[in-house]
Design a protein around this motif. Structure first.
Motif, PDB file in Angstrom:
ATOM      1  N   GLY A 133       0.793  -1.217   0.000  1.00 39.57           N
ATOM      2  CA  GLY A 133       0.000   0.000   0.000  1.00 39.57           C
ATOM      3  C   GLY A 133       0.830   1.273   0.000  1.00 39.57           C
ATOM      4  O   GLY A 133       1.951   1.301   0.518  1.00 39.57           O
ATOM      5  N   VAL A 134       0.268   2.329  -0.549  1.00 37.58           N
ATOM      6  CA  VAL A 134       0.942   3.630  -0.614  1.00 37.58           C
ATOM      7  C   VAL A 134       1.005   4.263   0.769  1.00 37.58           C
ATOM      8  O   VAL A 134       0.025   4.248   1.516  1.00 37.58           O
ATOM      9  CB  VAL A 134       0.203   4.561  -1.597  1.00 37.58           C
ATOM     10  N   ASP A 135       2.166   4.831   1.117  1.00 33.06           N
ATOM     11  CA  ASP A 135       2.328   5.497   2.402  1.00 33.06           C
ATOM     12  C   ASP A 135       3.362   6.606   2.255  1.00 33.06           C
ATOM     13  O   ASP A 135       4.562   6.351   2.345  1.00 33.06           O
ATOM     14  CB  ASP A 135       2.778   4.492   3.463  1.00 33.06           C
ATOM     15  N   SER A 136       2.912   7.836   1.993  1.00 33.45           N
ATOM     16  CA  SER A 136       3.809   8.984   1.815  1.00 33.45           C
ATOM     17  C   SER A 136       4.974   8.652   0.895  1.00 33.45           C
ATOM     18  O   SER A 136       6.143   8.898   1.245  1.00 33.45           O
ATOM     19  CB  SER A 136       4.334   9.469   3.174  1.00 33.45           C
ATOM     20  N   PRO A 137       4.739   8.095  -0.288  1.00 35.05           N
ATOM     21  CA  PRO A 137       5.850   7.624  -1.129  1.00 35.05           C
ATOM     22  C   PRO A 137       6.825   8.719  -1.533  1.00 35.05           C
ATOM     23  O   PRO A 137       8.038   8.466  -1.609  1.00 35.05           O
ATOM     24  CB  PRO A 137       5.149   7.018  -2.344  1.00 35.05           C
ATOM     25  N   ALA A 138       6.321   9.943  -1.779  1.00 33.30           N
ATOM     26  CA  ALA A 138       7.225  11.007  -2.210  1.00 33.30           C
ATOM     27  C   ALA A 138       8.239  11.354  -1.128  1.00 33.30           C
ATOM     28  O   ALA A 138       9.351  11.805  -1.425  1.00 33.30           O
ATOM     29  CB  ALA A 138       6.417  12.243  -2.592  1.00 33.30           C
ATOM     30  N   ALA A 139       7.875  11.110   0.136  1.00 28.55           N
ATOM     31  CA  ALA A 139       8.770  11.473   1.238  1.00 28.55           C
ATOM     32  C   ALA A 139      10.047  10.645   1.240  1.00 28.55           C
ATOM     33  O   ALA A 139      11.080  11.086   1.746  1.00 28.55           O
ATOM     34  CB  ALA A 139       8.039  11.311   2.572  1.00 28.55           C
ATOM     35  N   TYR A 140       9.971   9.423   0.684  1.00 29.83           N
ATOM     36  CA  TYR A 140      11.194   8.617   0.643  1.00 29.83           C
ATOM     37  C   TYR A 140      11.549   8.202  -0.784  1.00 29.83           C
ATOM     38  O   TYR A 140      12.288   7.248  -1.016  1.00 29.83           O
ATOM     39  CB  TYR A 140      11.105   7.386   1.561  1.00 29.83           C
ATOM     40  N   GLY A 141      11.019   8.939  -1.762  1.00 29.62           N
ATOM     41  CA  GLY A 141      11.475   8.784  -3.130  1.00 29.62           C
ATOM     42  C   GLY A 141      10.869   7.651  -3.914  1.00 29.62           C
ATOM     43  O   GLY A 141      11.423   7.232  -4.932  1.00 29.62           O
ATOM     44  N   ASP A 142       9.706   7.173  -3.509  1.00 28.52           N
ATOM     45  CA  ASP A 142       9.031   6.102  -4.244  1.00 28.52           C
ATOM     46  C   ASP A 142       8.137   6.741  -5.302  1.00 28.52           C
ATOM     47  O   ASP A 142       7.224   7.502  -4.972  1.00 28.52           O
ATOM     48  CB  ASP A 142       8.200   5.252  -3.280  1.00 28.52           C
ATOM     49  N   THR A 143       8.362   6.409  -6.553  1.00 23.84           N
ATOM     50  CA  THR A 143       7.616   7.036  -7.647  1.00 23.84           C
ATOM     51  C   THR A 143       6.572   6.118  -8.271  1.00 23.84           C
ATOM     52  O   THR A 143       5.860   6.532  -9.179  1.00 23.84           O
ATOM     53  CB  THR A 143       8.594   7.487  -8.755  1.00 23.84           C
ATOM     54  N   ILE A 144       6.467   4.889  -7.798  1.00 23.84           N
ATOM     55  CA  ILE A 144       5.498   3.942  -8.372  1.00 23.84           C
ATOM     56  C   ILE A 144       4.221   3.999  -7.540  1.00 23.84           C
ATOM     57  O   ILE A 144       4.193   3.576  -6.381  1.00 23.84           O
ATOM     58  CB  ILE A 144       6.067   2.517  -8.405  1.00 23.84           C
ATOM     59  N   LEU A 145       3.156   4.532  -8.133  1.00 25.81           N
ATOM     60  CA  LEU A 145       1.910   4.736  -7.406  1.00 25.81           C
ATOM     61  C   LEU A 145       0.771   3.853  -7.909  1.00 25.81           C
ATOM     62  O   LEU A 145      -0.123   3.498  -7.142  1.00 25.81           O
ATOM     63  CB  LEU A 145       1.478   6.210  -7.508  1.00 25.81           C
TER      64      LEU A 145
END
Length: 373
Positions: free
Chosen positions: A113-125
């Motif tokens: 599941g998505v969890d603040s992905p931009a905060a740790y550089g995850d770009t796959i949504l």
């Protein structure tokens, strides 16, 4: 051949903020002392270990797991891991090291599941891509734990000639740490059927769980599953008191506070409207406040999310009977919780676990009549 021993785990929320799901402990959150107290209470009151909560902006779950493993003797941390946060080779090496140092106590819960992905550089949504990445992650971690000189080229991950050292503990029936996974969408079920060791369900009624187990077994066969058969687990809130009446009074009091928007309960976070599994739970309230024998659906109406959307409510015999019915379907991994965490770790460990581990016939012969009516 005797049936595998069930595993009973508790839950440690792993947060720096007090008040998680109504917990009344106001100090110590985020400290090693408080986390150790919770883990040792679980160990001393019969639990095999505990799921450690995860989320960006909370203490790092793996670091906490390593700390608790060092401060306990038998406690098994179920470490929540996001593929977008870890690279598989890095995680495989870290987990194998901790598993070796703790003498085989590591458990792993893979979260897509998505969890603040931009905060740790995850770009796959996009969900389909996230599940495809998770399937690669599971496949590669398992290979890295059991093979040498691994070379893999996937859409999301690649390694060349990779060998993890040290290896995880290899015990009879346990070639590596158990890989738990949750998800109810078709894409998620494909990941579980192909690569997970345990599919975790939230607190659905028995008919829904039976339907999903049958579908996963059929899917495993259709995909040509390469591993030992998929196992199944249940993650749910359990409100247990000495009597049925006391338990229902406590449960209704909690829900009343939620309905009133009381600060100590608050709005329980989660991907409430888009995740397939969460929608399945929220839709249960339309079937009634109490399903099966003692599955309470009202919490989902007032902010309860995830494992707190539905609760099993009753005396120790009531809840033991309900969990025995899940076990009869094939569930052998149980992750239970209630708040206040410190008190309920002890209460439920002392009052409920002995009934669940008792090999004698059901302790509650009138289980079919248990309910709120």
């Amino acid at each position: 051949m005797p049936a595998p021993r069930p595993r009973f785990l508790w839950y440690v929320p792993n947060t720096v903020e007090p008040g998680h799901r109504g917990d009344d402990t106001t100090t110590g959150w985020g400290s090693v002392e408080h986390a150790t107290e919770l883990a040792r209470a679980a160990e001393e009151h019969g639990w095999d270990g505990a799921l450690l909560g995860t989320g960006w902006g909370r203490p790092d779950t793996f670091t906490l797991a390593a700390t608790l493993a060092a401060r306990t003797t038998t406690f098994q941390p179920l470490i929540a891991v996001r593929p977008g946060y870890w690279q598989p080779a890095q995680f495989a090496a870290a987990a194998a090291t901790l598993d070796r140092l703790s003498q085989g106590r590591v458990l792993v819960n893979i979260v897509s599941g998505v969890d603040s992905p931009a905060a740790y550089g995850d770009t796959i949504l996009e969900p389909a891509a996230r599940y495809a990445r998770t399937e690669e992650f599971l496949h590669l971690v398992r290979r890295l734990w059991t093979e040498e000189h691994v070379t893999f080229r996937g859409e999301h991950y690649s390694v060349t000639g990779s060998t993890v050292a040290p290896r995880p503990c290899d015990a009879p029936g346990r070639p590596h740490p158990t890989l738990y996974f949750g998800g109810a969408s078709p894409a998620a079920e494909r990941v579980a059927a192909a690569e997970a060791d345990v599919q975790l369900f939230w607190g659905e009624p028995l008919d829904g769980v039976a339907e999903r187990i049958a579908r996963l077994r059929e899917l495993s066969a259709r995909l040509g599953r390469r591993h030992r058969p998929l196992e199944y687990g249940l993650r749910i809130t359990t409100v247990v008191r000495d009597t049925r009446e006391e338990a229902w009074s406590a449960a209704e009091e909690k829900v009343a506070k939620m309905a009133a928007g009381a600060g100590e309960i608050g709005s329980w976070s989660g991907n409430r409207r888009t995740a397939v599994g969460q929608r399945r739970l929220l839709d249960l309230a339309g079937r009634g406040d109490v399903l099966d024998t003692c599955l309470y659906t009202a919490p989902g109406r007032y902010g309860g999310g995830g494992a707190a959307t539905t609760w099993l409510v009753g005396s120790p015999d009531d809840v033991a009977g309900a969990l025995a019915a899940y076990r009869a379907l094939g569930i052998r991994h149980f992750v239970l919780s209630d708040t206040p965490y410190a008190r309920e770790t002890r209460r439920i460990g002392d009052r409920l676990l002995p009934l669940l581990r008792d090999p004698s016939p059901a302790r509650n012969p009138d289980a079919a009549a248990v309910g709120r009516a």
